[in-house]
Design a protein around this motif. Structure first.
Motif, PDB file in Angstrom:
ATOM      1  N   HIS A 153     -62.811  61.661  22.115  1.00  0.00           N
ATOM      2  CA  HIS A 153     -63.487  60.870  22.823  1.00  0.00           C
ATOM      3  C   HIS A 153     -62.802  60.024  24.002  1.00  0.00           C
ATOM      4  CE1 HIS A 153     -67.464  58.921  23.707  1.00  0.00           C
ATOM      5  NE2 HIS A 153     -66.716  57.873  23.835  1.00  0.00           N
ATOM      6  N   ALA A 154     -61.845  59.642  23.626  1.00  0.00           N
ATOM      7  CA  ALA A 154     -61.028  58.776  24.462  1.00  0.00           C
ATOM      8  C   ALA A 154     -60.660  59.489  25.684  1.00  0.00           C
ATOM      9  CB  ALA A 154     -60.017  58.126  23.845  1.00  0.00           C
ATOM     10  N   ALA A 155     -60.226  60.663  25.691  1.00  0.00           N
ATOM     11  CA  ALA A 155     -59.785  61.724  26.450  1.00  0.00           C
ATOM     12  C   ALA A 155     -60.971  61.961  27.442  1.00  0.00           C
ATOM     13  CB  ALA A 155     -59.057  62.913  26.085  1.00  0.00           C
ATOM     14  N   ASP A 156     -61.975  62.267  26.874  1.00  0.00           N
ATOM     15  CA  ASP A 156     -63.322  62.680  27.625  1.00  0.00           C
ATOM     16  C   ASP A 156     -63.857  61.444  28.513  1.00  0.00           C
ATOM     17  OD1 ASP A 156     -63.618  64.979  26.291  1.00  0.00           O
ATOM     18  OD2 ASP A 156     -64.947  64.287  24.696  1.00  0.00           O
ATOM     19  N   ASP A 157     -63.374  60.209  27.948  1.00  0.00           N
ATOM     20  CA  ASP A 157     -63.891  59.162  29.140  1.00  0.00           C
ATOM     21  C   ASP A 157     -62.855  58.845  29.741  1.00  0.00           C
ATOM     22  OD1 ASP A 157     -66.358  59.046  27.962  1.00  0.00           O
ATOM     23  OD2 ASP A 157     -65.771  57.338  26.104  1.00  0.00           O
ATOM     24  N   TYR A 158     -61.455  59.241  29.664  1.00  0.00           N
ATOM     25  CA  TYR A 158     -60.428  58.801  30.555  1.00  0.00           C
ATOM     26  C   TYR A 158     -60.407  59.476  31.920  1.00  0.00           C
ATOM     27  CZ  TYR A 158     -55.354  57.812  31.954  1.00  0.00           C
ATOM     28  OH  TYR A 158     -54.455  57.502  32.502  1.00  0.00           O
ATOM     29  N   PRO A 159     -60.074  58.829  32.691  1.00  0.00           N
ATOM     30  CA  PRO A 159     -59.934  57.164  32.750  1.00  0.00           C
ATOM     31  C   PRO A 159     -61.211  56.563  33.325  1.00  0.00           C
ATOM     32  CG  PRO A 159     -59.262  58.103  34.992  1.00  0.00           C
ATOM     33  CD  PRO A 159     -59.473  59.191  34.117  1.00  0.00           C
ATOM     34  N   SER A 160     -61.698  55.461  32.406  1.00  0.00           N
ATOM     35  CA  SER A 160     -62.915  54.890  32.857  1.00  0.00           C
ATOM     36  C   SER A 160     -62.522  53.352  33.587  1.00  0.00           C
ATOM     37  CB  SER A 160     -63.334  54.237  31.537  1.00  0.00           C
ATOM     38  OG  SER A 160     -62.700  53.750  30.675  1.00  0.00           O
ATOM     39  N   LYS A 161     -61.516  53.253  34.055  1.00  0.00           N
ATOM     40  CA  LYS A 161     -61.000  51.903  35.071  1.00  0.00           C
ATOM     41  C   LYS A 161     -59.891  52.511  35.551  1.00  0.00           C
ATOM     42  CE  LYS A 161     -58.385  49.767  31.165  1.00  0.00           C
ATOM     43  NZ  LYS A 161     -58.106  48.818  30.342  1.00  0.00           N
ATOM     44  N   PRO A 162     -59.278  51.714  36.592  1.00  0.00           N
ATOM     45  CA  PRO A 162     -58.063  51.751  37.253  1.00  0.00           C
ATOM     46  C   PRO A 162     -56.967  52.112  36.546  1.00  0.00           C
ATOM     47  CG  PRO A 162     -59.330  50.171  38.222  1.00  0.00           C
ATOM     48  CD  PRO A 162     -60.040  50.315  37.044  1.00  0.00           C
ATOM     49  N   VAL A 163     -56.007  53.162  37.095  1.00  0.00           N
ATOM     50  CA  VAL A 163     -54.851  53.463  36.315  1.00  0.00           C
ATOM     51  C   VAL A 163     -53.434  52.964  37.256  1.00  0.00           C
ATOM     52  CG1 VAL A 163     -53.152  55.500  35.576  1.00  0.00           C
ATOM     53  CG2 VAL A 163     -55.756  55.631  35.233  1.00  0.00           C
ATOM     54  N   ARG A 164     -52.730  52.327  36.602  1.00  0.00           N
ATOM     55  CA  ARG A 164     -51.297  51.591  37.256  1.00  0.00           C
ATOM     56  C   ARG A 164     -50.250  52.538  37.023  1.00  0.00           C
ATOM     57  NH1 ARG A 164     -47.877  46.592  36.069  1.00  0.00           N
ATOM     58  NH2 ARG A 164     -48.202  47.328  33.787  1.00  0.00           N
ATOM     59  N   ILE A 165     -49.488  53.011  37.900  1.00  0.00           N
ATOM     60  CA  ILE A 165     -48.429  53.773  37.982  1.00  0.00           C
ATOM     61  C   ILE A 165     -47.284  52.825  38.304  1.00  0.00           C
ATOM     62  CG2 ILE A 165     -47.165  55.739  38.621  1.00  0.00           C
ATOM     63  CD1 ILE A 165     -49.626  57.413  38.880  1.00  0.00           C
ATOM     64  N   VAL A 166     -46.476  52.556  37.659  1.00  0.00           N
ATOM     65  CA  VAL A 166     -45.266  51.703  38.016  1.00  0.00           C
ATOM     66  C   VAL A 166     -44.045  52.463  38.457  1.00  0.00           C
ATOM     67  CG1 VAL A 166     -43.380  50.074  37.129  1.00  0.00           C
ATOM     68  CG2 VAL A 166     -45.722  49.662  36.377  1.00  0.00           C
ATOM     69  N   VAL A 167     -43.850  52.035  39.685  1.00  0.00           N
ATOM     70  CA  VAL A 167     -42.509  52.591  40.326  1.00  0.00           C
ATOM     71  C   VAL A 167     -41.279  51.891  40.317  1.00  0.00           C
ATOM     72  CG1 VAL A 167     -41.308  53.819  42.386  1.00  0.00           C
ATOM     73  CG2 VAL A 167     -43.711  54.109  41.811  1.00  0.00           C
ATOM     74  N   PRO A 168     -40.142  52.045  39.592  1.00  0.00           N
ATOM     75  CA  PRO A 168     -38.886  51.111  39.447  1.00  0.00           C
ATOM     76  C   PRO A 168     -38.135  51.029  40.636  1.00  0.00           C
ATOM     77  CG  PRO A 168     -38.417  53.102  38.248  1.00  0.00           C
ATOM     78  CD  PRO A 168     -39.833  53.222  38.778  1.00  0.00           C
ATOM     79  N   TYR A 169     -38.678  51.221  41.800  1.00  0.00           N
ATOM     80  CA  TYR A 169     -37.763  51.145  42.986  1.00  0.00           C
ATOM     81  C   TYR A 169     -38.821  50.398  44.026  1.00  0.00           C
ATOM     82  CZ  TYR A 169     -35.370  55.028  40.905  1.00  0.00           C
ATOM     83  OH  TYR A 169     -34.800  55.703  39.914  1.00  0.00           O
ATOM     84  N   PRO A 170     -38.082  49.887  44.973  1.00  0.00           N
ATOM     85  CA  PRO A 170     -38.786  49.207  46.177  1.00  0.00           C
ATOM     86  C   PRO A 170     -39.813  50.278  46.935  1.00  0.00           C
ATOM     87  CG  PRO A 170     -36.491  48.662  46.206  1.00  0.00           C
ATOM     88  CD  PRO A 170     -36.539  49.729  45.279  1.00  0.00           C
ATOM     89  N   ALA A 171     -40.750  49.689  47.838  1.00  0.00           N
ATOM     90  CA  ALA A 171     -41.511  50.722  48.361  1.00  0.00           C
ATOM     91  C   ALA A 171     -40.921  51.288  49.473  1.00  0.00           C
ATOM     92  CB  ALA A 171     -42.903  49.710  48.906  1.00  0.00           C
ATOM     93  N   GLY A 172     -41.446  52.336  49.951  1.00  0.00           N
ATOM     94  CA  GLY A 172     -40.952  53.359  50.962  1.00  0.00           C
ATOM     95  C   GLY A 172     -39.605  54.274  50.616  1.00  0.00           C
ATOM     96  N   GLY A 173     -39.231  54.413  49.507  1.00  0.00           N
ATOM     97  CA  GLY A 173     -38.292  55.479  49.012  1.00  0.00           C
ATOM     98  C   GLY A 173     -39.087  56.752  48.604  1.00  0.00           C
ATOM     99  N   SER A 174     -38.156  57.626  48.312  1.00  0.00           N
ATOM    100  CA  SER A 174     -38.638  58.954  48.151  1.00  0.00           C
ATOM    101  C   SER A 174     -39.648  58.920  47.057  1.00  0.00           C
ATOM    102  CB  SER A 174     -37.779  60.065  48.052  1.00  0.00           C
ATOM    103  OG  SER A 174     -36.801  59.561  46.926  1.00  0.00           O
ATOM    104  N   THR A 175     -39.255  58.156  45.760  1.00  0.00           N
ATOM    105  CA  THR A 175     -40.107  58.039  44.537  1.00  0.00           C
ATOM    106  C   THR A 175     -41.345  57.459  44.692  1.00  0.00           C
ATOM    107  OG1 THR A 175     -38.239  58.116  43.132  1.00  0.00           O
ATOM    108  CG2 THR A 175     -40.147  57.347  42.085  1.00  0.00           C
TER     109      THR A 175
END
Length: 326
Positions: free
Chosen positions: A24-46
């Motif tokens: 059921h959780a998967a059926d509803d997912y995502p029900s709100k914003p998802v955050r993806i953390v990038v462990p590098y500064p902005a602007g790089g390839s990742t």
């Protein structure tokens, strides 16, 4: 007897709820914003890759996908943050080869376990490394370079974009695989390393196709080989290092999506499925290749096995080369 019957029914109901809950959780997912953390500064390839994938997933999910940059400490700050996050599928990590497979052997007292603290989801890209020499170099293939290096032991240098970087480790792996002696000359970033390779100060450099590629195409550098296991579609005429006479060699950067350990299996399967379909789409494939990246894919199990193999491979290179970041 009556108490035991009631208890049995309660346990059965609880078991059924547990079985239904994740689905059921998967059926509803995502029900709100998802955050993806990038462990590098902005602007790089990742960061660029994550934002591209995040936009496509947001369209598919009908929920915002927020990319947050948590750079610092060779990627360990952002990685540690996700390791400690709530395992509900709403905080994910787009990690690279350094923080997830190299740092565990390069640094003491690392604050997270790259295997135990994360659930692997999907490899998102491969970022090829090109083996380049100055355009003025007489060497036109890997074997010619190896022969010259062996005949000039103690006089050959290789440059890298920094200690412990994929550029550094790839060259160390090449040294041991090809049986040549080269002196490491570290630089602070790709820019100055490329400048001195173009100028002939460096005899050879392993650098990302994204950074070195334009200089190869302009004729300032010559690409002897590419570090991936197979030839890249974006560099079809460039042989791999392995097929050029250094069997078994492979060295490249990569990105992959992870979640905190304990994230529900059904949620992980949904993210993996949706990300795989996005990565396979012609539009995303074209845009990733324009960034010098090869689209990823595969199962969570394949990513887990790949991470294990990468940890073991680079641990040996680091130990054998007595590599430190000091």
């Amino acid at each position: 007897m009556r108490f035991m019957q009631i208890a049995a029914r309660v346990l059965c109901a609880a078991g059924a709820a547990a079985a239904i809950g994740p689905a059921h959780a998967a059926d509803d997912y995502p029900s709100k914003p998802v955050r993806i953390v990038v462990p590098y500064p902005a602007g790089g390839s990742t960061d660029t890759i994550t934002r591209l994938l995040g936009q496509a997933l947001a369209q598919r999910w009908g929920q915002p996908v927020v990319v947050e940059n948590r750079g610092g400490a060779s990627g360990m700050i952002g990685t540690d943050e996700v390791a400690r996050a709530k395992p509900d599928g709403y905080t994910l990590l787009m990690n690279g080869s350094g923080p997830h497979t190299v740092n565990v052997s390069l640094f003491e007292n690392i604050s997270y376990d790259p295997v135990k603290d994360f659930e692997p989801i999907i490899q998102t890209t491969t970022l090829p490394l090109l083996m380049v020499v100055p355009a003025s170099s007489p060497h036109r293939d890997v074997q010619a370079f190896v022969g010259w290096a062996k005949a000039n032991a103690g006089k050959v240098n290789y440059c890298s974009i920094g200690p412990g970087s994929p550029s550094h480790l790839a060259a160390e792996l090449f040294k041991s695989s090809a049986g040549v002696e080269m002196t490491h000359v570290p630089y602070k970033g790709s820019g100055p390393a490329l400048v001195d390779t173009i100028g002939g100060v460096c005899h050879v450099l392993f650098d990302s196709a994204l950074s070195a590629g334009p200089h190869v195409k302009s004729g300032k550098l010559r690409a002897l080989a590419i570090g991936t296991e197979q030839r890249a579609a974006s560099w079809p005429d460039t042989p791999t290092v392995a097929e050029s006479g250094v069997p078994g060699f492979s060295a490249y950067s990569w990105t992959a999506l992870f979640a905190p350990a304990g994230t529900p299996e059904a949620v992980l399967r949904k993210i993996q499925k949706d990300a795989a379909e996005v990565l396979a789409s012609p539009e995303i494939t074209e845009r990733l290749q324009a960034q010098g990246a090869l689209p990823g894919g595969g199962s969570s199990a394949q990513l887990a096995a790949f991470v294990d193999s990468e940890i073991a491979k680079w641990a040996k290179v680091i130990k054998d080369g007595n590599i430190t970041v000091n």
